[in-house]
Design a protein around this motif. Structure first.
Motif, short mmCIF file in Angstrom:
data_model
loop_
_atom_site.label_atom_id
_atom_site.label_comp_id
_atom_site.label_asym_id
_atom_site.label_seq_id
_atom_site.Cartn_x
_atom_site.Cartn_y
_atom_site.Cartn_z
N GLU A 96 0.82 -1.21 0.00
CA GLU A 96 0.00 0.00 0.00
C GLU A 96 0.86 1.27 0.00
OE1 GLU A 96 -2.41 -0.44 3.42
OE2 GLU A 96 -3.84 -1.83 2.47
N ILE A 97 1.96 1.17 0.75
CA ILE A 97 2.87 2.33 0.78
C ILE A 97 3.46 2.58 -0.59
CG2 ILE A 97 5.04 3.20 1.73
CD1 ILE A 97 4.37 1.72 4.32
N LEU A 98 3.90 1.50 -1.29
CA LEU A 98 4.49 1.64 -2.62
C LEU A 98 3.47 2.15 -3.62
CD1 LEU A 98 6.89 1.25 -4.48
CD2 LEU A 98 6.20 -1.17 -4.78
N THR A 99 2.22 1.63 -3.51
CA THR A 99 1.16 2.07 -4.43
C THR A 99 0.88 3.56 -4.24
OG1 THR A 99 0.17 -0.13 -4.42
CG2 THR A 99 -1.23 1.70 -5.11
N LYS A 100 0.81 3.96 -3.00
CA LYS A 100 0.58 5.39 -2.73
C LYS A 100 1.69 6.24 -3.32
CE LYS A 100 0.01 8.71 1.06
NZ LYS A 100 -0.07 8.89 2.51
N LYS A 101 2.95 5.85 -3.16
CA LYS A 101 4.09 6.62 -3.65
C LYS A 101 4.05 6.72 -5.16
CE LYS A 101 9.03 7.11 -2.85
NZ LYS A 101 8.88 8.33 -2.07
N ARG A 102 3.76 5.58 -5.85
CA ARG A 102 3.73 5.59 -7.31
C ARG A 102 2.59 6.47 -7.82
NH1 ARG A 102 4.71 -0.85 -8.81
NH2 ARG A 102 6.95 -0.88 -8.31
#
Length: 608
Positions: A96-102
């Protein structure tokens, strides 16, 4: 050695007239051209200054609008609900953190940077993470400590966007790049009191450069944009002096003014942007601004001189024809100057010059007749007056000697009768010196010899009066060689003794002084006697100025005698001046002098 004489330039009337009119026309043309040049150059300079001020002010407006667009760019997240939700979300898993950043960085890449080449880096900074998209290999310098940065704290504390002034940072390598930034606080759309973070945009000055490149300054001007740290953001210099900005004081005020840089005058226009603090400076060379006016002045003066030369040529031909009869009269007058009064001028015209020729002919005829009748009479009258004045002078001089000899011989006789043989011998020796001095001189002698005669006379009188008489000579050295009439001082001393020593038993002191003041020799004979009564003094002064010569000769062989001799010899500027009071009497003998500058001597001015 004879001094060198400069040759004076003598011009005839025609040349003077032509020169006068030429100088007048040339001066008039130069004055009109010069003042026209001043007016035209001032108008052109003022017009250029006003236009330049409008241009840089419009440039400033464009730069402010450009910065406002960047401010509006920071509002882009509010137009995308998905991005706002992602920023407000709190992911738990790494996925979820990576998705938010992208998601956020893709938005920053597509929406924030692609439309604008000058945008280098975009950041969304929260308390938990940093989301960014950069076109440079370097991040912002306070990337790891942004929470402590002043701009970050200021952005969190205000609803308004903030402007971060242009500053140098590493962007594409070791060479630092000029970057300015804008930042704005992001709040939740559902809850305005909830702060999500700060969005920050870094851009280089290519946007400002593109705006300034569109500015076209006339007359090869220079345009500079300077930030608050006095760093040059933009520079375009078409002037010859490449170091112009460094010579110009950067603490400039808004508006226009003139200054001198490297001895050349420049016109400076300045405007300051309130939002960004940038200053736009436009500089023009005054010489470039006025070059067209100078060229116009040169053309005007050249054409005017051609017209003046042509008019002078026509005017010379006219003057030569018009003044020909007048020159004929002038040639005849030159013949008259040689003494020939028989010359006559032909009358060619009936105008004023013809009248002048007729009058000239009449004048020469009448003048010849008058001169022939009166020349002999004038000569006789002059000779008669001259002989009369010489005879008067000789008569006055001859009257002094019997009077003086009588008094002196009387004194010697008294001494012999009293048995004072030694004093009598001294008197005879003084008398011998006195008479020898008179016999060996003409009618004028140097003051030094006259004083010797007076000393002999006073010595004779001192033997007669003893301690009751004393005298003192205070003579300046430069007065001793001046020529004066013989026996000019002795009657004055004799007059003092007669009215002081004989009338009173009080000791008498006689002082004789000489000085030169304002081209005059002043010889003063003063005593400490009782003075002359006012009524007698007035009669005496009146007798000095009385014009009746016979009365003057009969009145006295003393003061009036000396006064008349001086007037006959040296004119009305000479004579005696008498002052008297209870403390004594002073008689001043005044003789005008001539100072010879070449030989450096003083001489008396003879009228005979």
């Amino acid at each position: 050695m004879k001094g060198k004489h400069r040759t004076k330039l003598h011009l005839n009337f025609k040349t003077k007239l032509v020169l006068m009119i030429s100088l007048f026309n040339i001066s008039l043309v130069l004055c009109v051209s010069f003042f026209n040049y001043l007016w035209h150059s001032q108008q052109l300079t003022r017009q250029t200054i006003n236009q330049t001020q409008q241009i840089i002010e419009q440039t400033g407006v464009n730069i402010d609008n450009y910065i406002d667009e960047l401010y509006r760019l920071t509002l882009s997240p509010y137009y995308n609900d998905e991005i706002m939700e992602e920023i407000a979300s709190s992911p738990r898993t790494p996925e979820e953190i990576l998705t938010k950043k992208r998601t956020i960085e893709t938005f920053l890449s597509s929406v924030m940077t692609l439309p604008r080449d000058e945008v280098l880096r975009v950041y969304i900074l929260t308390d938990d993470d940093i989301y960014s998209y950069t076109r440079t290999p370097y991040q912002m310098e306070d990337y790891d400590s942004y929470k402590e940065a002043a701009w970050y704290k200021e952005a969190l504390s205000t609803n308004n966007p903030i402007y971060i002034p242009i500053h140098s940072e590493k962007a594409f390598g070791e060479r630092r790049t000029q970057i300015f930034s804008v930042a704005r606080r992001l709040r939740s759309k559902e809850n305005n009191n909830y702060i999500l973070g700060v969005i920050k945009v870094d851009a280089n000055y290519t946007g400002i450069k593109s705006i300034c490149d569109k500015v076209k300054l006339e007359n090869q001007g220079a345009l500079f944009v300077i930030n608050e740290n006095e760093e040059v953001v933009y520079a375009k210099n078409d002037l010859a002096d490449s170091s112009l900005l460094y010579e110009l004081a950067l603490q400039t005020k808004n508006g226009d003014f003139s200054c001198y840089i490297n001895r050349e005058k420049y016109i400076v226009n300045v405007t300051t942007l309130q939002e960004s603090g940038l200053r736009i400076i436009a500089i023009h060379s005054y010489n470039n601004l006025t070059s067209r006016a100078k060229a116009n002045l040169s053309r005007t003066v050249f054409l005017a001189f051609i017209c003046i030369v042509a008019s002078i040529g026509i005017f010379i031909l006219f003057i030569r024809r018009f003044l020909h009869p007048l020159y004929h009269i002038i040639d005849s007058m030159k013949i008259v100057q040689t003494g020939d009064l028989t010359v006559q001028v032909p009358i060619e015209q009936n105008d004023e010059i013809g009248y002048l020729a007729s009058s000239f002919n009449t004048m020469t005829s009448n003048l010849k007749n008058v001169i022939d009748r009166n020349s002999e009479l004038i000569k006789k009258v002059y000779e008669a007056r001259y002989l009369h004045k010489v005879s008067q002078y000789d008569a006055l001089c001859s009257q002094i000697k019997p009077h003086f000899l009588y008094n002196t011989l009387n004194t010697i006789s008294l001494l012999i009768k009293c048995g004072e043989s030694r004093d009598a011998i001294l008197c005879i020796e003084d008398l011998s010196r006195f008479l020898r001095g008179i016999m060996n001189t003409d009618k004028e002698i140097p003051l030094k010899e006259e004083l010797s005669l007076v000393s002999s006379y006073l010595n004779l009188q001192k033997i007669r009066y003893g301690d009751r008489l004393s005298y003192d000579l205070k003579i300046e050295k430069n007065t001793e060689p001046v020529l004066i009439p013989a026996l000019s001082l002795q009657p004055l001393a004799e007059n003092t003794i007669k009215h002081c020593c004989e009338a009173s038993r009080t000791p008498v002191a006689i002082t004789i002084t000489s000085v030169i003041q304002k081209d005059q020799l002043l010889i003063r004979v003063a005593d400490n006697g009782p003075g002359i009564p006012e009524a007698i003094l007035q009669r005496l002064i009146t007798g000095l100025d009385k014009k009746d010569e016979e009365n003057n000769l009969e009145a006295s062989i003393g003061l009036i005698n000396v006064h008349r001799r001086l007037r006959l010899r040296f004119g009305p500027a000479s004579g005696l001046q008498i002052t008297s009071c209870a403390e004594g009497t002073s008689v001043t003998l005044v003789i005008p002098l001539l100072i010879s500058k070449e030989e450096g001597i003083l001489c008396t001015e003879h009228l005979l």
